[in-house]
Design an enzyme around this catalytic site. Structure first.
Site, short mmCIF file in Angstrom:
data_model
loop_
_atom_site.label_atom_id
_atom_site.label_comp_id
_atom_site.label_asym_id
_atom_site.label_seq_id
_atom_site.Cartn_x
_atom_site.Cartn_y
_atom_site.Cartn_z
N HIS A 237 35.19 72.54 -24.55
CA HIS A 237 35.23 73.64 -25.51
C HIS A 237 35.16 73.09 -26.93
CE1 HIS A 237 39.36 72.24 -25.69
NE2 HIS A 237 39.52 72.92 -26.81
N ASP A 239 37.00 74.03 -30.58
CA ASP A 239 38.13 74.81 -31.08
C ASP A 239 37.62 75.94 -31.98
OD1 ASP A 239 39.91 73.13 -29.78
OD2 ASP A 239 40.12 71.81 -31.51
N HIS A 293 34.77 68.93 -26.89
CA HIS A 293 35.69 67.95 -26.30
C HIS A 293 36.40 68.55 -25.09
CE1 HIS A 293 37.96 70.38 -29.20
NE2 HIS A 293 39.05 70.09 -28.52
N ARG A 303 50.68 62.88 -19.68
CA ARG A 303 50.04 62.68 -20.97
C ARG A 303 50.48 63.80 -21.90
NH1 ARG A 303 45.24 64.68 -23.39
NH2 ARG A 303 44.67 63.41 -25.17
#
Length: 368
Positions: A237, A239, A293, A303
């Site tokens: 996607h 942002d 990204h 993570r």
């Protein structure tokens, strides 16, 4: 060895919650709602993206030669893929350590306690467990906590949010993230000076536009996944916001799409990842690219990341500066408010690499 934690991801239309801890290791498959199509499945060992870090201290020194060189680097990166790193940013290392520690504090709580901040359908703030209820397929393997920040100095938006929602026990939590957001807002405005100069407009142009920002802070928590080759922590996607300032922990997972392939972004403890979002792509008249990204997961460790999404005041009109509209590069996007784009992404469209084009078409239809 799996790091212990109490994180829970709950798939839709099931009666048994999926606890991402030791019992899951006995399962041979993950729920189908978390499995991504073959053409979108992750590349777990991509090449690393090589990109020179941008020295903010040198930029802010206003040394003409340093500023010119830095602006050239940023311009090249943002025209190509919309992504760069910043170092010598002045953010206190201890503040970052405290913020990452509090990510653990929140996401290791029992699910009912986290659900006191449950994100409501159609809203962008609150606790989200894989966006259950909003989507039914291609679910992200993650939990998030998002909250609103206002750069209005007469308010303490973040601190008040946690006090009101969680009570006095969360005053320290709210106070710490209030401070973190204030620091991120300051850094983001400095980066806006850099972007303005890199585009050839004034240093103040975009800084002034975002001075009264109404931004979003998000804590991301990606538990270990039994089948990381099938799932994604966050799907591909761009942002929809203006600028993302991200701090990763030391676990790899962020990937950026450049020149037709995915690259890994290795964590750097002393650096922030910065990427252009759709709103700034519109402001730049498409000259700077919104960064495509995604995030992958692994089967060993948690993570975590801290994402500050710089957004304009919701009712401020996003309109390209006249200097960036030329005969060679005519106006590409209709004027809009951030409130309208935010509503589009929450109620009408799942953010991807085509959000801005889809929004522009939708907006033109709405305004007929």
């Amino acid at each position: 060895m799996l790091i212990p934690h109490s994180s829970v991801l709950v798939a839709p239309q099931t009666t048994t919650p999926i606890h991402l801890d030791a019992p899951l290791l006995n399962h041979s498959n993950i729920p189908s709602e978390f499995v991504w199509p073959d053409n979108e499945k992750p590349c777990l060992q991509p090449p690393s993206l090589k990109i020179p870090p941008i020295d903010m201290k040198s930029f802010l020194s206003r040394d003409p030669q340093a500023v010119e060189a830095i602006c050239a680097e940023v311009s090249e990166a943002c025209k190509k893929h919309g992504f760069f790193l910043v170092v010598n940013h002045g953010v206190d290392k201890k503040l970052l350590e405290r913020a990452h520690k509090l990510i653990d504090t929140f996401f290791c709580m029992e699910l009912p306690e986290k659900q006191q901040l449950q994100r409501k359908l159609g809203e962008h703030c609150g606790y989200a467990n894989s966006f259950i209820g909003r989507f039914s397929s291609k679910l992200p393997w993650k939990e998030t906590l998002s909250f609103h920040y206002s750069n209005d100095k007469s308010t303490r938006t973040v601190e008040d949010y946690f006090l009101t929602s969680m009570g006095e026990d969360y005053r320290e939590f709210g106070s710490m993230f209030q401070e973190y957001c204030e620091v991120m807002s300051k850094l983001s405005l400095e980066i806006m000076e850099l972007l303005g100069m890199s585009l050839g407009v004034s240093r103040e142009c975009f800084r002034d536009f975002f001075e009264d920002n109404e931004s979003v802070m998000r804590l991301n928590y990606y538990p270990p996944c039994l089948k990381p080759e099938l799932a994604l922590g966050t799907g591909p996607h761009c942002d929809p916001t203006s600028l993302t300032v991200l701090h990763q922990d030391q676990v790899e997972g962020l990937q950026v799409f450049v020149d037709g392939r995915w690259y890994s972004v290795a964590p750097k403890e002393d650096a922030f990842v910065v990427n252009i979002g759709d709103t700034f792509m519109a402001l730049s008249n498409g000259i700077f690219k919104s960064c495509l990204h995604r995030a992958v997961v692994n089967n060993q460790v948690v993570r975590k990341s801290l994402a500050f999404f710089l957004c304009p005041n919701k009712d401020k009109v996003v309109s390209t500066p006249k200097e960036l509209v030329t005969a060679e590069n005519p106006k590409k996007y209709p004027d809009f408010t951030w409130r309208t784009l935010l509503e589009f992404t929450q109620k009408h469209y799942r953010s991807d690499e085509e959000t801005l084009d889809a929004f522009s078409k939708w907006l033109l239809e709405e305004n007929k």
